[in-house]
Design an enzyme around this catalytic site. Structure first.
Site, PDB file in Angstrom:
ATOM      1  N   SER B  15      21.830  34.574  71.947  1.00  0.00           N
ATOM      2  CA  SER B  15      22.426  34.318  70.939  1.00  0.00           C
ATOM      3  C   SER B  15      22.316  35.341  69.450  1.00  0.00           C
ATOM      4  CB  SER B  15      22.577  32.964  70.490  1.00  0.00           C
ATOM      5  OG  SER B  15      22.805  32.083  71.354  1.00  0.00           O
ATOM      6  N   ARG B  38      21.299  32.616  61.114  1.00  0.00           N
ATOM      7  CA  ARG B  38      21.252  31.426  61.385  1.00  0.00           C
ATOM      8  C   ARG B  38      22.658  30.684  60.843  1.00  0.00           C
ATOM      9  NH1 ARG B  38      17.030  29.296  64.023  1.00  0.00           N
ATOM     10  NH2 ARG B  38      17.889  27.279  63.648  1.00  0.00           N
ATOM     11  N   HIS B  41      25.068  31.626  63.352  1.00  0.00           N
ATOM     12  CA  HIS B  41      24.480  31.000  64.749  1.00  0.00           C
ATOM     13  C   HIS B  41      25.262  29.460  64.704  1.00  0.00           C
ATOM     14  CE1 HIS B  41      21.920  28.666  67.366  1.00  0.00           C
ATOM     15  NE2 HIS B  41      22.254  29.577  68.199  1.00  0.00           N
TER      16      HIS B  41
END
Lengths: 208, 208
Positions: B15, B38, B41
């Site tokens: 990812s 993040r 993500h």
């Protein structure tokens, strides 16, 4: 003082008016359209409706299940935390098994993620439930495997796992599942716990 | 059996590699870039970085505050629920005052939303705190008013309220605040509690 609208009801009214003006909800059953509006409201993206897919009866089936007392099974604690309890029609249980102490060991045994292992602890309550997957693609994959292998069938599945590895594919697998599950999905990479919560809260009550 | 990646560490690795390949993080301080990755993500959208704005020291200042024991002040219960406690460096308090029993009366007195009224109950803890606004534009507007009027200054503000009425403007007001608050914002309509949580969890620990 900064100049901004302070009245909650007026903010809601203008928000929903903007969403309805900017989205094309034609082709959706009215129950699905109502849920779509709230999902757009929760993420700020009107183009979300382009990735939305559904079975015509998904919202109606989920709503009926909640009225009959079905639990809401959530893959992540944030999803469970976000469900507005006063919107639930039958004081329904909202369940997340991810932090159950048995999950780490189950994950090792099954050779999978904790999110997927946590699905095992849903077996007793799966039949007729409303499932909300807002985080982990592996949870949705595992759920689909379990159902194909004979586990109880949810009344409907809100499938909006998010991300770059497995999210796209897990939602395709839900939409094409051989058992024909009632579902509402956001295809593509987008999704997340907030989006799952918007959908569940809209299903739980038609009140805007 | 459906074919999918079951190993959590491998899912994370792939990812983050995908995100770093698809986003342009140049021009960001490395601490901010780590948080941006993040946040992407958590929402599945690589174009989020185009709407990201920050002060260069925001992440460093927030991280230092957490190490010194600062509380995380959240506008919504979902934000508070999503903060991963084991990532926090000093067993920090995670505070959401929205459901405090005094809030409905405060909202009536002040003629504003409950989200904005809940800010009043932050006053004692505002100085040096880490603020995460993931839901209500009115909460962010009210916070900015309070600080301009002399309330304590947070170490940094994560400003990602979402929606159609006030979200854009409240984030502009944060970025342009006359007191020069350290901040990280997502301009535009996008935001939400999940996005706020991604940012706070990334600030709390550099561990991916």
């Amino acid at each position: 003082m900064i100049d901004y609208i302070r009245e909650g009801a007026e903010i809601y009214r203008r928000s929903f008016a903007t969403i309805r003006a900017e989205t094309d909800l034609s082709g959706m059953p009215s129950e699905v359209a109502g849920v779509a509006v709230r999902m757009v409201h929760g993420c700020g993206m009107v183009d979300l409706v382009e990735d939305l897919a559904w079975t015509d009866n998904a919202v109606t089936a989920a709503r009926a299940a909640l009225h009959d007392g079905a639990p809401v099974l959530c893959d992540a604690a944030m999803v469970a935390a976000g469900v507005t309890r006063r919107r639930l029609p039958a004081d329904n249980d909202v369940v997340c098994t991810l932090s159950d102490e048995r999950v780490p060991e189950l994950a090792r045994e099954l050779g999978t993620t904790r999110s997927a292992a946590a699905m095992e602890l849903w077996r007793d309550r799966l039949e007729g439930s409303v499932v909300a997957i807002g985080n982990a693609p592996t949870a949705l994959f595992r759920l689909l495997e379990m159902i194909e292998q004979g586990a109880g069938r949810p009344a409907a599945v809100v499938g909006v796992p998010v991300g770059f590895i497995g999210a796209v594919e897990s939602k395709q697998a839900l939409a094409a599942h051989p058992t024909g599950l009632e579902h509402l999905v956001v295809h593509g990479r987008r999704g997340g716990s907030a989006m799952a919560v918007s959908a569940v809260n809209a299903i739980a009550s038609e009140e805007e």
